[in-house]
Write an enzyme that holds these catalytic residues in place. Structure first.
Site, PDB file in Angstrom:
ATOM      1  N   CYS A 264      15.890 -27.126 -10.440  1.00 39.67           N
ATOM      2  CA  CYS A 264      16.974 -26.947  -9.462  1.00 39.67           C
ATOM      3  C   CYS A 264      17.688 -25.608  -9.606  1.00 39.67           C
ATOM      4  O   CYS A 264      17.557 -24.745  -8.744  1.00 39.67           O
ATOM      5  CB  CYS A 264      17.960 -28.090  -9.574  1.00 39.67           C
ATOM      6  SG  CYS A 264      17.214 -29.656  -9.095  1.00 39.67           S
TER       7      CYS A 264
HETATM    8  N1  LIG Z   1      13.717 -33.522  -9.907  1.00 43.28           N
HETATM    9  C1  LIG Z   1      14.961 -33.607  -9.505  1.00 43.28           C
HETATM   10  O1  LIG Z   1      15.815 -33.967 -10.284  1.00 43.28           O
HETATM   11  C2  LIG Z   1      15.371 -33.260  -8.091  1.00 43.28           C
HETATM   12  C3  LIG Z   1      16.660 -33.600  -7.682  1.00 43.28           C
HETATM   13  C4  LIG Z   1      17.044 -33.323  -6.387  1.00 43.28           C
HETATM   14  C5  LIG Z   1      16.151 -32.690  -5.525  1.00 43.28           C
HETATM   15  N2  LIG Z   1      14.897 -32.347  -5.930  1.00 43.28           N
HETATM   16  C6  LIG Z   1      14.010 -31.719  -4.955  1.00 43.28           C
HETATM   17  O2  LIG Z   1      13.082 -32.685  -4.492  1.00 43.28           O
HETATM   18  C7  LIG Z   1      11.806 -32.084  -4.267  1.00 43.28           C
HETATM   19  C8  LIG Z   1      10.762 -32.745  -5.124  1.00 43.28           C
HETATM   20  O3  LIG Z   1      11.097 -32.566  -6.495  1.00 43.28           O
HETATM   21  P1  LIG Z   1      10.357 -33.316  -7.664  1.00 43.28           P
HETATM   22  O4  LIG Z   1      11.081 -32.948  -8.900  1.00 43.28           O
HETATM   23  O5  LIG Z   1      10.176 -34.733  -7.307  1.00 43.28           O
HETATM   24  O6  LIG Z   1       8.929 -32.557  -7.632  1.00 43.28           O
HETATM   25  P2  LIG Z   1       7.595 -32.932  -8.407  1.00 43.28           P
HETATM   26  O7  LIG Z   1       6.872 -31.661  -8.596  1.00 43.28           O
HETATM   27  O8  LIG Z   1       7.922 -33.812  -9.559  1.00 43.28           O
HETATM   28  O9  LIG Z   1       6.813 -33.848  -7.373  1.00 43.28           O
HETATM   29  C9  LIG Z   1       6.229 -33.394  -6.197  1.00 43.28           C
HETATM   30  C10 LIG Z   1       4.967 -34.217  -5.962  1.00 43.28           C
HETATM   31  O10 LIG Z   1       4.460 -33.910  -4.666  1.00 43.28           O
HETATM   32  C11 LIG Z   1       3.050 -33.895  -4.734  1.00 43.28           C
HETATM   33  N3  LIG Z   1       2.515 -33.157  -3.590  1.00 43.28           N
HETATM   34  C12 LIG Z   1       2.463 -31.842  -3.374  1.00 43.28           C
HETATM   35  N4  LIG Z   1       1.915 -31.553  -2.186  1.00 43.28           N
HETATM   36  C13 LIG Z   1       1.598 -32.732  -1.616  1.00 43.28           C
HETATM   37  C14 LIG Z   1       1.014 -33.109  -0.381  1.00 43.28           C
HETATM   38  N5  LIG Z   1       0.629 -32.203   0.521  1.00 43.28           N
HETATM   39  N6  LIG Z   1       0.838 -34.425  -0.129  1.00 43.28           N
HETATM   40  C15 LIG Z   1       1.219 -35.360  -1.038  1.00 43.28           C
HETATM   41  N7  LIG Z   1       1.787 -35.069  -2.208  1.00 43.28           N
HETATM   42  C16 LIG Z   1       1.971 -33.762  -2.508  1.00 43.28           C
HETATM   43  C17 LIG Z   1       2.761 -33.284  -6.071  1.00 43.28           C
HETATM   44  O11 LIG Z   1       1.445 -33.589  -6.500  1.00 43.28           O
HETATM   45  C18 LIG Z   1       3.850 -33.932  -6.945  1.00 43.28           C
HETATM   46  O12 LIG Z   1       3.406 -35.142  -7.530  1.00 43.28           O
HETATM   47  C19 LIG Z   1      12.007 -30.608  -4.561  1.00 43.28           C
HETATM   48  O13 LIG Z   1      12.330 -29.944  -3.348  1.00 43.28           O
HETATM   49  C20 LIG Z   1      13.189 -30.589  -5.498  1.00 43.28           C
HETATM   50  O14 LIG Z   1      13.874 -29.362  -5.436  1.00 43.28           O
HETATM   51  C21 LIG Z   1      14.493 -32.641  -7.208  1.00 43.28           C
END
Ligand SMILES: NC(=O)c1ccc[n+]([C@@H]2O[C@H](COP(=O)([O-])OP(=O)(O)OC[C@H]3O[C@@H](n4cnc5c(N)ncnc54)[C@H](O)[C@@H]3O)[C@@H](O)[C@H]2O)c1
Length: 428
Positions: A264
């Site tokens: 983040c």
């Molecule tokens: N981790 C956190 O604490 C958090 C908190 C708030 C917001 N976010 C936001 O949420 C979003 C996701 O974060 P995250 O930490 O869950 O990411 P992550 O990397 O853990 O997960 C993303 C997932 O999406 C999959 N993916 C990618 N392309 C794909 C596609 N075309 N079809 C299907 N699956 C696909 C990946 O394989 C992965 O498993 C980001 O924008 C992040 O900034 C994260």
């Protein structure tokens, strides 16, 4: 509220998507948990979680309902009522990389039917939902956003490791591209969380998330810079912070540290400054300054430790250094962009031998290759043979009494040890 059971497709099963999928199953919906990473989907199909905050027991329970379908086969998305996109939004060469959102949009668009609803949750700059995602969905489906399907944005606020605030009890901001979309998005999330907060448009919702994270980033940078100057002036910044925190209004407590990490803070504010500069030509100076200060903290920690060692007659070259904590924040296993990794690299380049203790970080999940970090247990012997012990991440499970008792020199970058704990302790 009458609960309507929906066929929900969640695109991306990471920290955000998996937690959401489990909650949607719990709320009674039919959930297709889609990810292109086959390792992740087969873990889920076997009832195993790879995300803290979601236990394997919860995954197993979700599977047992028969309403949780982890899959990497996009054909399973057919017939969804609500699709939620939770893929990653990283930076590439310092610039927003929306290729994952675009790819997810194409897949969703190919299965989009009249009357269905699409929500983006990935953190991104204002305008993404309407300017980037809507056209992809329309092209793939031949439908028109608003007229034929509902579209909205709802930022995620999950905070891995936070025991008090989880998905359900944290208010969720919701938005739509028009009144009907907003109503649809809001009524869906009302089935998942205690409280939804509607805002007037998708851009306001997108900006809300960036405001929250930029606010943290800037305030952390402020106390970090203050810590540097307070040290130069011989003032205990931590005591001043504690004292300021007693003010019941108009002040929020942030503490200095070895730098920011995770997905983040090192990333999201740059989505905002990029958009501002791209649109207006102006630089978002607060974001740039916060990036600069927070990114400089690992090197500052290393400079202080080099000085501390040298005062003890130990050259950095050949010194044995133990990092306590590798994850970017306490009580989590997430070492993505962790400042500990930068500290280790800098120490390694200066000729030190670096070991790290972190019971949360499983060696195989972090890329330690090429970083020259050996993972060890936090034992009395390890403390005794280290020339310097750096408390980088203050996990609750560490034995701080043992660190104090057995280390000859501790640099406490989190002020976890008691104030003025002894001549062997220095604080950030
Ligand atoms: N981790 C956190 O604490 C958090 C908190 C708030 C917001 N976010 C936001 O949420 C979003 C996701 O974060 P995250 O930490 O869950 O990411 P992550 O990397 O853990 O997960 C993303 C997932 O999406 C999959 N993916 C990618 N392309 C794909 C596609 N075309 N079809 C299907 N699956 C696909 C990946 O394989 C992965 O498993 C980001 O924008 C992040 O900034 C994260």
């Amino acid at each position: 509220v009458t609960k309507r059971v929906e066929r929900v497709a969640i695109i991306g099963q990471g920290y955000v998507g998996l937690a959401l999928a489990i909650r949607a199953v719990e709320a009674g919906h039919d959930v297709v948990a889609f990810d292109i990473d086959t390792q992740r989907t087969s873990f889920l199909a076997a009832g195993k979680s790879y995300v803290e905050d979601v236990s394997s027991v919860e995954v197993t329970q979700a599977l047992a309902t028969g309403r949780f379908t982890p899959t990497h086969d996009s054909a399973e998305l057919a017939g969804f009522d609500v699709a939620i996109i939770t893929v990653q939004t990283p930076l590439r060469d310092g610039v927003p990389d929306l290729s994952f959102v675009e790819a997810a949009g194409s897949i969703v668009g190919a299965h989009l039917r009249r009357g269905a609803c699409v929500v983006l949750e990935s953190t991104t700059y204002p305008g993404t939902t309407e300017e980037l995602l809507a056209p992809i969905l329309e092209t793939e489906s031949g439908l028109t956003a608003g007229a034929d399907f509902d579209l909205g944005y709802s930022p995620e606020r999950i905070d891995p490791g936070n025991a008090s605030w989880a998905l359900t009890n944290t208010p969720k901001v919701v938005s739509g591209i028009d009144a009907r979309s907003l109503e649809r998005v809001q009524s869906f999330y009302d089935t998942l969380v205690d409280k939804t907060v509607p805002v007037r448009g998708t851009r306001e919702a997108e900006l809300t998330k960036l405001l929250e994270n930029t606010f943290r980033h800037v305030n952390i940078a402020l106390v970090n810079e203050l810590a540097l100057f307070a040290n130069d002036l011989g003032i205990d910044v931590w005591e001043a912070i504690d004292a300021a925190s007693t003010k019941p209004f108009g002040y929020l407590r942030f503490t200095p540290g070895p730098g920011v990490g995770g997905h983040c803070l090192p990333v999201d504010p740059t989505y905002l400054s990029w958009k501002v500069e791209n649109r207006t030509g102006d630089r978002f100076r607060f974001v740039e300054l916060a990036n600069e200060i927070n990114a400089s903290m690992p090197a500052y920690v290393v400079r202080r430790v080099v000085t501390g060692l040298s005062a003890r007659g130990v050259p950095i070259e050949g010194a044995r250094i133990l990092l306590v904590g590798l994850a970017f924040k306490p009580d989590t296993a997430d070492a993505r962009e962790s400042p500990a990794l930068t500290i280790a690299s800098l120490l390694g380049s200066a000729g030190a031998t670096v070991r790290a203790a972190d019971p949360h970080v499983v060696a195989s999940l972090v890329d330690l290759s090429g970083r020259g970090i050996e993972l060890v247990e936090l034992t009395v012997r390890e403390l005794e043979v280290s020339d310097a012990v750096i408390i980088v991440t203050d996990h609750a499970s560490f034995d701080y009494g043992a660190i104090l008792a057995h280390a000859s020199y501790v640099f406490d970058a989190r002020h976890r040890l008691p104030a003025a704990a002894g001549p062997q302790v220095e604080y950030l």
